[in-house]
Design an enzyme around this catalytic site. Structure first.
Site, PDB file in Angstrom:
ATOM      1  N   ASP A 120      -3.374  99.620  34.137  1.00  0.00           N
ATOM      2  CA  ASP A 120      -4.640 100.030  33.576  1.00  0.00           C
ATOM      3  C   ASP A 120      -4.418 100.756  32.291  1.00  0.00           C
ATOM      4  O   ASP A 120      -3.403 100.975  31.876  1.00  0.00           O
ATOM      5  CB  ASP A 120      -5.476 100.821  34.591  1.00  0.00           C
ATOM      6  CG  ASP A 120      -6.647 101.128  34.486  1.00  0.00           C
ATOM      7  OD1 ASP A 120      -7.587 101.437  35.331  1.00  0.00           O
ATOM      8  OD2 ASP A 120      -7.346 100.748  33.376  1.00  0.00           O
TER       9      ASP A 120
HETATM   10  C1  GLC Z   1     -10.528 101.158  32.292  1.00  0.00           C
HETATM   11  C2  GLC Z   1     -10.779 100.928  33.942  1.00  0.00           C
HETATM   12  C3  GLC Z   1     -10.407  99.445  34.341  1.00  0.00           C
HETATM   13  C4  GLC Z   1     -10.647  98.723  33.250  1.00  0.00           C
HETATM   14  C5  GLC Z   1      -9.790  98.993  32.116  1.00  0.00           C
HETATM   15  C6  GLC Z   1     -10.094  98.070  30.779  1.00  0.00           C
HETATM   16  O1  GLC Z   1     -10.200 102.631  32.219  1.00  0.00           O
HETATM   17  O2  GLC Z   1     -10.006 102.056  34.870  1.00  0.00           O
HETATM   18  O3  GLC Z   1     -11.187  99.377  35.595  1.00  0.00           O
HETATM   19  O4  GLC Z   1     -10.380  97.493  33.551  1.00  0.00           O
HETATM   20  O5  GLC Z   1      -9.708 100.383  31.724  1.00  0.00           O
HETATM   21  O6  GLC Z   1     -11.282  98.344  30.248  1.00  0.00           O
END
Ligand code: GLC
Length: 733
Positions: free
Chosen positions: A263
C-alpha cells in the site's frame, strides 16, 4: 510477447532497471493533473527513479496516459511500457453505490456488471489495473473504510469479491475493456483496534482464518492478478513485512502467483511501526516477505541494488519479482500495444453512457435498505410533501473514492423533484455539519459554516415548511468525508445539527420519512422511534437522486438487506450477527437470571441486524422442512420453506439460509450465512424455495488447525434476516 522473448528481456535488464520495475510512482510526479490518494511526502525521488519506475498511480485520462507512455518508452533503456494503476472502487466516470451499499443488494452479479462497466470506462482512460476489490471483513462501524467493504459476513464478502474480480478482469485482462484486479488489503485491515484507521490488528489464528481471510482467498481463486499488502500489523508483525502472511498463506496456501504490491508508502512505514531499523532494513524485510512493488516509498530503487550487491538479497529473488511484473504487462498485451484501450473517442462514447447510467440507477435502487415503514411509503405524487434536509441539495452522493467521477453529472434531489411531483416545497433546514467541527479533516475554508443567526433562520424555515405539509421527507446523513480512509469516528451517528433539525421538524409534523445517506452503519435509535419510515441509501452514486425518488414514489420497490449490522447503541460496537454463543447466552427463558451475558443498559442485539430489510409488501415464511434428519458426506440435504407475498404489491424477498454447528472442537457462531435466494412474487403469490445443504458448507478451522467438518448436530434456519429463531435439526454422519 512469447515467454522466451520475455525471458530474454529479463536477462538483458540491468539490476537498476529491475529495481525500477519494482517501484511505483505517483502520476503527479510526471503529470500535473494526476490524482493524489496518499500523503505526498517531499518526493525525494531522483529523475532516474522516475525514468525507470515500472508503474504509475493516479494518471486519469487517455491523452495524459498516451503522452506519458510514449515519452516513457522512448527514454527507457529497453522500452518496457509503464503499468497505469488507479483506485477504481465503485465506478470510474459513472459512479455506482459504495461497496457497502452494493453488499446490501445481496446481488453479486449486479456488482459484476458494475465492475465491468467501470472497467470499460477506466480502460478507455488508459488504466490497466484497479486497486479493487477491497475484501476486508468489517465489524466495527467506527472504522471509516467500512464503506469500501461489502460487510460483516465472510461468505457474502467472498461472493462479492469474486464478482468484482470477474467483472474487472473478464476471461482475460488482455481483452479490450478489462482491468487487472487487485485484492486488498491483505490482511485483516478491517479489524483495527478501537476502529481507528491504520491501528493494530490482534486476531487469534482461528478468527483470522475463519472470518478475515476467506474473502481474499475467493478473490485469488477468481484469478485476481494482484494483491495489496495492508498498512496494519497482524499480531505484532506489519503485513507488509510479514513472511507468514505473504509467503506461507498467500503464496503457499492460496497459491497466489501474481504481483504483490505494497500500500502507499507501507514499506517505509515498517520503520514507524518499529519493525525495521531504517530504510535499508525495510527494503530487506519487504523483500523477505515477497513484496514485488514498492508503492511510493522509493525504498526499493534506493536500496535493492546495494542489497543484491552485498548478497543480502539474491538476484533470483529480484528476478522472480520482476518476472511477475513483466508477465502482468505481457498478459495485458502492453508490449504489443502499450496504450491498450486508451482513447479519447472511447472515453467520449463510454463515459456516462445511457447504459452505464441505467445500470448505476438499478444498482443504487437495489442497494437501498428499507428499515421501517408504517405505511407512509410509497408516496403519492398528489401528497403535499415538504422535502427538507442538507442532502436535498447536494451532488456529493458518490463517496470518498469517486474522484474520477463527474459531479456535474449527479442530479440533486431538489432539481429533479418536478419530474415526480408538483409538490416541490422544501429547504435545506441546516448545514450538513456543526460548526463545532464534526470533522477534524475539513477546515473552515473547505466547508461553509453559516452564522448562528443564519442557522436559526434555516431551522425556522424548515419548521414552517413542515407545518404546511401532509408529509415531510428528511434527507439526512453523515458528511461524505466522514467515511472513507482516515475517517474513523468514535460515535457513528447523524451529525448533531441534523438531529436538531430532525427534532424540531418532528415536533411540528409527525408524518415523517427519513432518508439516510451514510458510508457506515449509524446509531439511529431516536430517528427509528419517531419517524414513520426510514430508508438507508448509503452513498448511492451518480444516479442516486433518481433512484431515491423512483423508490420513494413507488416506481421501484426496496429489496436491499443490511450486510453490516446497525447498532442499538454505539457502546455495542463492534456488533455483528455471527457471534459466539458464550457459556451464559442471553436467552429469553433466562431473562430473570441476572448472571447472563448481557448489558444493563442495552439489548445485546443490533437495532437492525445483518440481513434485515423491508419491502413495500409483506412476506410470510413457513417453518423450514428438511427432507432428511441426517446428512452423509457427498450427499445433499434439502431444506425448504414456502414463501408467500401477503401484501398488495409485487416485491422481492432475499431468503437467507443460516446454519449452526451445535457443538464442535472450537465454539461455533450462533449462526452463519450459507446461502440466499432472491425471490420476486406478485401479491398473493406463494412459492416453495429449496436450498441444498452439503457437507462442504459445514467445514471450519478446527481445533487442530485443519479445515474440515465434524460429525454431530446442526440447526438449519431459513428466514428474512439473521434474527430468525425457528430452526430444524439434522445430523452429519
Ligand atoms: C491508499 C489506500 C489504498 C489505495 C492506495 C492507492 O492509502 O489504503 O486502498 O489503493 O492508497 O491509492
Amino acid at each position: 510477447m512469447k515467454e522466451e522473448k520475455l525471458r530474454e528481456l529479463l536477462g538483458k535488464m540491468s539490476l537498476k532497471e529491475k529495481a525500477g520495475q519494482m517501484f511505483q510512482a505517483s502520476g503527479s510526479l510526471y503529470d500535473e493533473n494526476s490524482v493524489l490518494t496518499g500523503p505526498m511526502k517531499e518526493s525525494g525521488f531522483t529523475e532516474e527513479n522516475l525514468e525507470l519506475a515500472g508503474s504509475v498511480i493516479g494518471v486519469q485520462d487517455a491523452a495524459a496516459m498516451r503522452k506519458l507512455q510514449e515519452r516513457y518508452i522512448r527514454q527507457h533503456p529497453h522500452g518496457i511500457p509503464l503499468l497505469f494503476m488507479m483506485d477504481v472502487i465503485n465506478g470510474y466516470r459513472t459512479i455506482f453505490p459504495i461497496p457497502l451499499g452494493q453488499g446490501a443488494s445481496f446481488a453479486p452479479d449486479l456488482t459484476r456488471r458494475c465492475a465491468e462497466a467501470a472497467a470499460r470506462e477506466a480502460s478507455a482512460s488508459g488504466i490497466h489495473v484497479t486497486f479493487a476489490p477491497m475484501a476486508d471483513l468489517v465489524r466495527d462501524a467506527r472504522w471509516g473504510r467500512v464503506m469500501e467493504s461489502t460487510g460483516e459476513d465472510p461468505f457474502l464478502n467472498g461472493l462479492f469479491c469474486q464478482a468484482m474480480v470477474r467483472g474487472f478482469q473478464g476471461d482475460h485482462v488482455g481483452e479490450s475493456g478489462r482491468l487487472a484486479a487487485c485484492v486488498k488489503h491483505f490482511a485483516a485491515y478491517g479489524a483495527p483496534v478501537a476502529g481507528r484507521d491504520y491501528n493494530t490488528v490482534e486476531l487469534s489464528e482461528h478468527t483470522l482464518r475463519e472470518y478475515y481471510l476467506p474473502a481474499y482467498k475467493k478473490g485469488v481463486e477468481a484469478g485476481a492478478e494482484m494483491v495489496m499488502t495492508s498498512f496494519n500489523t497482524v499480531n505484532g508483525i506489519p503485513a507488509t513485512g510479514n513472511e507468514y502472511l505473504m509467503r506461507q498463506i498467500l503464496r503457499g496456501e492460496f497459491g497466489f502467483d501474481g504481483v504483490l504490491i505494497s500500500d502507499w508508502t507501507a514499506i517505509e512505514e515498517l520503520i514507524a511501526h518499529g519493525y525495521c531499523e531504517d530504510r535499508k532494513d525495510a527494503a530487506y524485510r519487504a523483500m523477505r516477505a515477497g513484496v514485488d512493488i514498492d508503492m511510493m516509498s522509493g525504498i526499493y530503487p534506493e536500496w535493492l541494488c546495494r542489497l543484491v550487491e552485498s548478497g543480502a538479497v539474491s538476484m533470483e529473488a529480484v528476478d522472480q519479482a520482476v518476472w511477475r511484473i513483466l508477465c502482468l504487462k505481457n498478459r495485458l498485451g502492453l508490449f504489443e500495444n502499450p496504450y491498450k484501450d486508451a482513447g479519447e473517442t472511447a472515453e467520449k462514447k463510454l463515459f456516462l453512457c445511457s447504459e452505464h447510467r441505467a445500470l448505476a440507477r438499478e444498482a443504487a435502487a437495489r442497494s437501498f435498505v428499507l428499515l421501517k415503514n408504517d405505511g407512509v411509503l410509497p408516496l403519492c405524487p398528489e401528497t403535499r410533501v415538504a422535502w427538507i434536509g442538507p442532502y436535498t441539495d447536494t451532488r456529493d452522493l458518490t463517496g470518498s473514492w469517486s474522484f474520477t467521477g463527474d459531479k456535474s453529472a449527479v442530479s440533486t434531489i431538489r432539481e429533479i423533484l418536478p419530474e415526480y411531483t408538483a409538490h416541490t416545497e422544501g429547504c435545506p433546514g441546516c448545514p450538513m455539519l456543526d460548526p463545532e467541527k464534526d470533522l477534524r479533516t475539513l477546515t473552515e475554508k473547505q466547508m461553509e459554516f453559516p452564522s448562528l443567526a443564519e442557522r436559526e433562520r434555516m431551522m425556522r424555515e424548515a419548521e414552517s415548511c413542515a407545518k404546511k405539509a401532509e408529509t415531510v421527507v428528511l434527507f439526512l446523513g453523515e458528511h461524505p468525508m466522514q467515511s472513507g480512509e482516515a475517517s474513523s469516528r468514535t460515535k457513528p451517528v447523524v451529525p448533531k445539527i441534523q438531529m436538531e433539525l430532525f427534532r424540531r421538524v418532528s415536533r411540528v409534523n409527525s408524518n415523517l420519512v427519513v432518508v439516510i445517506f451514510s458510508g457506515r452503519p449509524l446509531e439511529i435509535r431516536e430517528i427509528s422511534e419517531k419517524a414513520k419510515a426510514v430508508l438507508v441509501v448509503w452513498l448511492p452514486g451518480t444516479e442516486g437522486a433518481r433512484a431515491i425518488l423512483e423508490t420513494l414514489m413507488g416506481e421501484r420497490t426496496p429489496e436491499g438487506k443490511l450486510s453490516m449490522s446497525f447498532p442499538w447503541d454505539t457502546g455495542q460496537i463492534p456488533v455483528y450477527y455471527n457471534e459466539d454463543p458464550t457459556g451464559r447466552p442471553d436467552l429469553e427463558e433466562k431473562k430473570e437470571d441476572r448472571f447472563r451475558s448481557r448489558y444493563l443498559d442495552a439489548p445485546n442485539g443490533a437495532l437492525y441486524p445483518f440481513g434485515f430489510g423491508l419491502t413495500y409488501t409483506r412476506f410470510r415464511v413457513s417453518p423450514v422442512q428438511l427432507d432428511s434428519s441426517v446428512l452423509y458426506p457427498g450427499e445433499t440435504l434439502k431444506a425448504s420453506v414456502i414463501l408467500e407475498n401477503t401484501g398488495s404489491r409485487q416485491g422481492t424477498e432475499t431468503l437467507q439460509l443460516y446454519i449452526r454447528d451445535v457443538s464442535a472442537s472450537v465454539v461455533r457462531p450462533v449462526k452463519e450465512l450459507r446461502d440466499f435466494r432472491k425471490v420476486t412474487l406478485l401479491p398473493g403469490e406463494s412459492r416453495e424455495v429449496t436450498f441444498e445443504i452439503r457437507e462442504e458448507q459445514l467445514r471450519f478451522w478446527r481445533a487442530d488447525g485443519t479445515f474440515g467438518s465434524e460429525k454431530g448436530r446442526f440447526q438449519v434456519f431459513i428466514g428474512q434476516d439473521s434474527s430468525v429463531r425457528e430452526f430444524e435439526n439434522f445430523e452429519l454422519l
